[in-house]
Each structure stands twice: as structure tokens, then as C-alpha cells.
Design a protein around this motif. Structure first.
Motif, mmCIF file in Angstrom:
data_model
loop_
_atom_site.group_PDB
_atom_site.id
_atom_site.type_symbol
_atom_site.label_atom_id
_atom_site.label_comp_id
_atom_site.label_asym_id
_atom_site.label_seq_id
_atom_site.Cartn_x
_atom_site.Cartn_y
_atom_site.Cartn_z
ATOM 1 N N LEU A 20 0.827 -1.209 0.000
ATOM 2 C CA LEU A 20 0.000 0.000 0.000
ATOM 3 C C LEU A 20 0.854 1.248 0.000
ATOM 4 C CD1 LEU A 20 -2.866 -1.075 2.410
ATOM 5 C CD2 LEU A 20 -3.028 -0.688 -0.061
ATOM 6 N N VAL A 77 3.378 1.651 -1.727
ATOM 7 C CA VAL A 77 3.741 1.861 -3.133
ATOM 8 C C VAL A 77 2.537 2.255 -3.983
ATOM 9 C CG1 VAL A 77 4.674 0.771 -5.211
ATOM 10 C CG2 VAL A 77 5.665 0.244 -2.964
ATOM 11 N N VAL A 78 1.427 1.545 -3.796
ATOM 12 C CA VAL A 78 0.287 1.737 -4.714
ATOM 13 C C VAL A 78 -0.990 2.204 -4.018
ATOM 14 C CG1 VAL A 78 1.180 0.010 -6.343
ATOM 15 C CG2 VAL A 78 -0.469 -0.687 -4.578
ATOM 16 N N GLY A 79 -0.879 2.574 -2.743
ATOM 17 C CA GLY A 79 -2.078 2.885 -1.986
ATOM 18 C C GLY A 79 -2.532 4.329 -2.023
ATOM 19 N N TRP A 114 -4.272 7.651 -3.436
ATOM 20 C CA TRP A 114 -5.447 7.922 -4.290
ATOM 21 C C TRP A 114 -4.985 8.034 -5.734
ATOM 22 C CZ3 TRP A 114 -10.167 7.269 -2.688
ATOM 23 C CH2 TRP A 114 -11.240 7.823 -3.374
ATOM 24 N N TRP A 115 -5.557 7.333 -6.599
ATOM 25 C CA TRP A 115 -5.304 7.302 -8.030
ATOM 26 C C TRP A 115 -4.292 6.264 -8.502
ATOM 27 C CZ3 TRP A 115 -8.810 9.357 -10.969
ATOM 28 C CH2 TRP A 115 -9.405 10.575 -10.658
ATOM 29 N N LEU A 159 -3.691 2.979 -8.196
ATOM 30 C CA LEU A 159 -4.138 1.729 -8.829
ATOM 31 C C LEU A 159 -4.924 1.978 -10.109
ATOM 32 C CD1 LEU A 159 -4.993 -0.563 -5.777
ATOM 33 C CD2 LEU A 159 -3.214 -0.933 -7.486
ATOM 34 N N LEU A 160 -5.594 3.129 -10.169
ATOM 35 C CA LEU A 160 -6.306 3.445 -11.411
ATOM 36 C C LEU A 160 -5.315 3.751 -12.534
ATOM 37 C CD1 LEU A 160 -9.302 5.453 -9.967
ATOM 38 C CD2 LEU A 160 -9.447 3.319 -11.244
ATOM 39 N N ARG A 209 -4.158 0.439 -13.669
ATOM 40 C CA ARG A 209 -5.222 -0.181 -14.476
ATOM 41 C C ARG A 209 -5.249 0.393 -15.891
ATOM 42 N NH1 ARG A 209 -10.755 0.619 -14.682
ATOM 43 N NH2 ARG A 209 -10.046 2.706 -15.180
ATOM 44 N N GLU A 210 -5.084 1.683 -15.992
ATOM 45 C CA GLU A 210 -5.054 2.311 -17.314
ATOM 46 C C GLU A 210 -3.896 1.765 -18.150
ATOM 47 O OE1 GLU A 210 -6.892 4.323 -19.237
ATOM 48 O OE2 GLU A 210 -8.391 4.015 -17.683
ATOM 49 N N ASN A 265 -8.566 9.809 -19.886
ATOM 50 C CA ASN A 265 -9.307 8.608 -19.505
ATOM 51 C C ASN A 265 -9.663 8.575 -18.026
ATOM 52 O OD1 ASN A 265 -9.114 7.707 -22.123
ATOM 53 N ND2 ASN A 265 -7.269 6.490 -21.747
ATOM 54 N N LEU A 266 -8.813 9.172 -17.199
ATOM 55 C CA LEU A 266 -9.041 9.115 -15.764
ATOM 56 C C LEU A 266 -9.708 10.356 -15.206
ATOM 57 C CD1 LEU A 266 -5.649 7.565 -14.532
ATOM 58 C CD2 LEU A 266 -7.902 6.477 -14.445
ATOM 59 N N GLY A 267 -9.571 11.463 -15.920
ATOM 60 C CA GLY A 267 -10.069 12.715 -15.356
ATOM 61 C C GLY A 267 -9.246 13.134 -14.146
ATOM 62 N N ILE A 268 -7.991 12.879 -14.194
ATOM 63 C CA ILE A 268 -7.082 13.176 -13.079
ATOM 64 C C ILE A 268 -6.373 14.503 -13.341
ATOM 65 C CG2 ILE A 268 -5.246 11.871 -14.223
ATOM 66 C CD1 ILE A 268 -4.188 10.976 -11.532
ATOM 67 N N LEU A 282 -5.737 -6.034 -9.109
ATOM 68 C CA LEU A 282 -6.743 -5.297 -9.871
ATOM 69 C C LEU A 282 -7.959 -6.159 -10.170
ATOM 70 C CD1 LEU A 282 -4.403 -3.393 -12.372
ATOM 71 C CD2 LEU A 282 -5.526 -2.492 -10.334
ATOM 72 N N LYS A 317 -18.236 6.497 -11.224
ATOM 73 C CA LYS A 317 -17.497 6.094 -12.412
ATOM 74 C C LYS A 317 -18.038 4.782 -12.950
ATOM 75 C CE LYS A 317 -13.220 8.564 -12.301
ATOM 76 N NZ LYS A 317 -12.857 8.947 -13.671
ATOM 77 N N TRP A 377 -6.659 6.000 2.437
ATOM 78 C CA TRP A 377 -5.499 5.625 3.251
ATOM 79 C C TRP A 377 -5.985 4.973 4.541
ATOM 80 C CZ3 TRP A 377 -0.820 5.405 1.440
ATOM 81 C CH2 TRP A 377 0.287 5.391 2.283
ATOM 82 N N ARG A 433 -13.756 2.891 -25.906
ATOM 83 C CA ARG A 433 -12.361 2.669 -25.525
ATOM 84 C C ARG A 433 -11.945 1.225 -25.621
ATOM 85 N NH1 ARG A 433 -10.565 4.143 -20.086
ATOM 86 N NH2 ARG A 433 -8.690 3.299 -21.000
#
Lengths: 161, 161
Positions: A17, A19-21, A23-24, A26-27, A30-31, A45-48, A91, B9, B23, B153
DNA sequence: GATGGTGGTTGCATATCAAAACCGTGAACG
DNA sequence: CGTTCACGGTTTTGATATGCAACCACCATC
């Protein structure tokens, strides 16, 4: 407030977590599984937010989850590394849980086996001999890297569970 | 800054992360798997701030991942619901990834099969017929709940992958 | 050279997280 | 009954994370 770092915890889940925990994160991964390569495509694609994406990509590259390569045309490609690809069960598990419990609508995405075109099986936790296990079938025991505190916590207790 | 809500989403992964992606949330769930029941024990075991724990527990109870029950002695117990237990593959996947890639030391925790005492198998993503699949063996296709954007997509593309 | 695409970076406002203190309730004990 | 302690929170404050919008540097193309 700096989040409590999970990087030093005696716990692989916490370390993962770390490393990948965020917000955003893991998405973003996934992308990358979906084939997204370019910065602007991740944004679209993410709206980030661009600054957040930049920060996440930097972190994921630094951790070896994604690789960053410059194309001949001057652009940049991000792609999963083998370490990143190894996140696939994570995922898939989250997505399948989301299909069942977090999404009121039917599944938006179906993962299929390329060879047969049929949907993949639900993920199952299995014993070494292949039997499917429930949480009650399992036990957490201290591993070789457990510290004293964790060891004490995981010792057998009489009828506490 | 309000985080972009992932609740709307068209994506089960995003929806799952909306529930458990904050978190600390997955660590709270993991603690519940380990048998932790009481507020103070979550605090002690996780080193989490009380206000954050309170907020996370509230959210997880509201989402049906945990249940909250008052004991005869006036205390409170938190426990996993079936919906919460269904997160087990997620936790196992993350933990196994962490063992391999995020933790330089040997595994602190080993999950074992109660019946045999042997470690559980590594999680694998499988086809319906049981074959183990790699990312390259799989394809994401629009499901019954896909919106137009997602559908576009995920349409087959020629040699884009 | 001008333009547009690309991958970022920067500044600012607001939400989130952490630390610490505090609070209300109920059980146990003297 | 009064006091103390355990328990499950709640509140306050400040630092950092996230999002929005604008900006910037670089490079390819026309």
C-alpha cells in the motif's frame, strides 16, 4: 499532514500500500493494463489532475512498477514492467469485488480469456493442493521475517477466534 | 480539496476504491481479518490516529463491509460482514505482491491452510476452465453495464497493443 | 518563423490526515 | 454512593495531499 509511512512496517500489505495505496495509483496502473501509454491519455481517460498524474507516474516509475521511455517522435510512453504486471491479481480482485458489491449496475468491463472469448473465472484463494479456501479455512502465522511484536500477535490463542 | 469521487465512475475498480481506497481502509479490514474487534486494539495494532480510525470504521460500517455491535459489557465490537470477507482475495493479492516486490525482508506473515498447515498457493488469475492466465492472455471487453465512452475505448483496435 | 501538440510545472484554495487533548458513559471497586 | 478507570469516541489545530487553472519548455510540422 504527512501520512504515516507504511514503508517500514513489518507487513507486506502495508508495504504494498505504501507503493500503490495513494489515491489514483491503482487506477493509473489499471489504465496501463488497458494500453494507455501517453500522459494526455491518462488525463483524458481518468479525469485526473495533471500535477497529481505527474506525481503518481513519477512514483510508480521510481518504484519500478512502470517504465518511462521516450519515443522517436519526441513523445513519452509509460508501460507496465513485470513488477507492474504482477499487480494484475490485485486489480482483478478489486474489480470483481466491485462488480459484486460496489456497483449497482451490471459489470461495465468483462475480462475475457483471449483464447476462448469466455469470461475469466472469479478469483479464488486456494490451498497448495488447489482446494478453494474461505477465510475460516485459513490462518495467519508468523513468517520468517516477522518481528517480535507481530509474532506475539499471531500466536495461537485459545478460543479467541 | 475534495477528492474526485469515484462513486459514479463506470468502472467497478473505481467503485471498489471509492469504498476501500482511502489511506488506512484496507489495513483496517486486514486487522478485522486478524480478529481485532475493539477500537483501542485497532489503534494499538495499526498506530492510526483515533479520529481517522473513527472515520474509517464509520465509513466501512456504512458501506456494509464491517458490522458494529455493542457487547453486554458495554463495549463495542467491529467485525467483518460477508461483504467484507469477500475482500479476502484483494488482501491476499496485495500481500503476496508485497512479499515479492515491496518488502526486502522475508515474508512477515504466512497464510496457511488450517487443515494441512501448509502455506496457501499464490493467487492466480484463471480462465473458466482453470488455466492460469497472464495479462497477455486476457482482454477487457465492454460488459452489459458499459457506457458509450467505455465501449468506445474497449473496442478492438488493430495492432495497438 | 509560427503553430500546435506534448509532457510536464507552478500557484493557490480546500480537503484530508495526524497529533494531542478532551469528553461522555458505564463498569468496577472501596 | 463516590471515585477511578476503561472505552469509544470527538474536537482542535496545523501540516500535507489533492484539484483547478494557468503557465512553461521543448519539439515536430507546416
Amino acid at each position: 499532514m504527512t501520512r504515516n509511512s507504511l514503508a517500514e512496517k513489518n507487513c507486506s500489505l502495508a508495504r504494498a500500500l505504501d507503493v500503490v495505496g495513494e489515491w489514483w495509483s491503482l487506477l493509473v496502473v489499471r489504465e496501463a493494463f488497458f494500453g494507455t501509454r501517453r500522459f494526455q491519455d491518462f488525463v483524458d481517460n481518468l479525469g485526473i489532475a495533471r500535477n497529481i498524474l505527474s506525481s503518481r507516474l513519477k512514483r510508480l516509475v521510481a518504484e519500478g512498477v512502470l517504465s518511462r521511455a521516450e519515443r522517436a517522435d519526441g513523445g513519452v510512453d509509460y508501460a507496465l514492467t513485470p513488477k507492474g504486471e504482477a499487480l494484475m491479481p490485485v486489480l482483478v480482485a478489486l474489480m470483481q469485488w466491485g462488480d459484486t458489491f460496489a456497483n449497482a449496475e451490471p459489470a461495465p468491463v468483462v475480462l475475457t480469456d483471449r483464447a476462448t472469448g469466455t469470461p475469466i473465472a472469479p478469483l479464488s484463494v486456494r490451498a497448495a493442493d488447489g482446494r478453494v479456501l474461505t477465510p475460516q479455512d485459513m490462518r495467519a502465522v508468523p513468517g520468517p521475517g516477522a518481528d517480535a511484536q507481530l509474532r506475539a500477535r499471531l500466536m495461537p490463542r485459545s478460543s479467541k477466534r
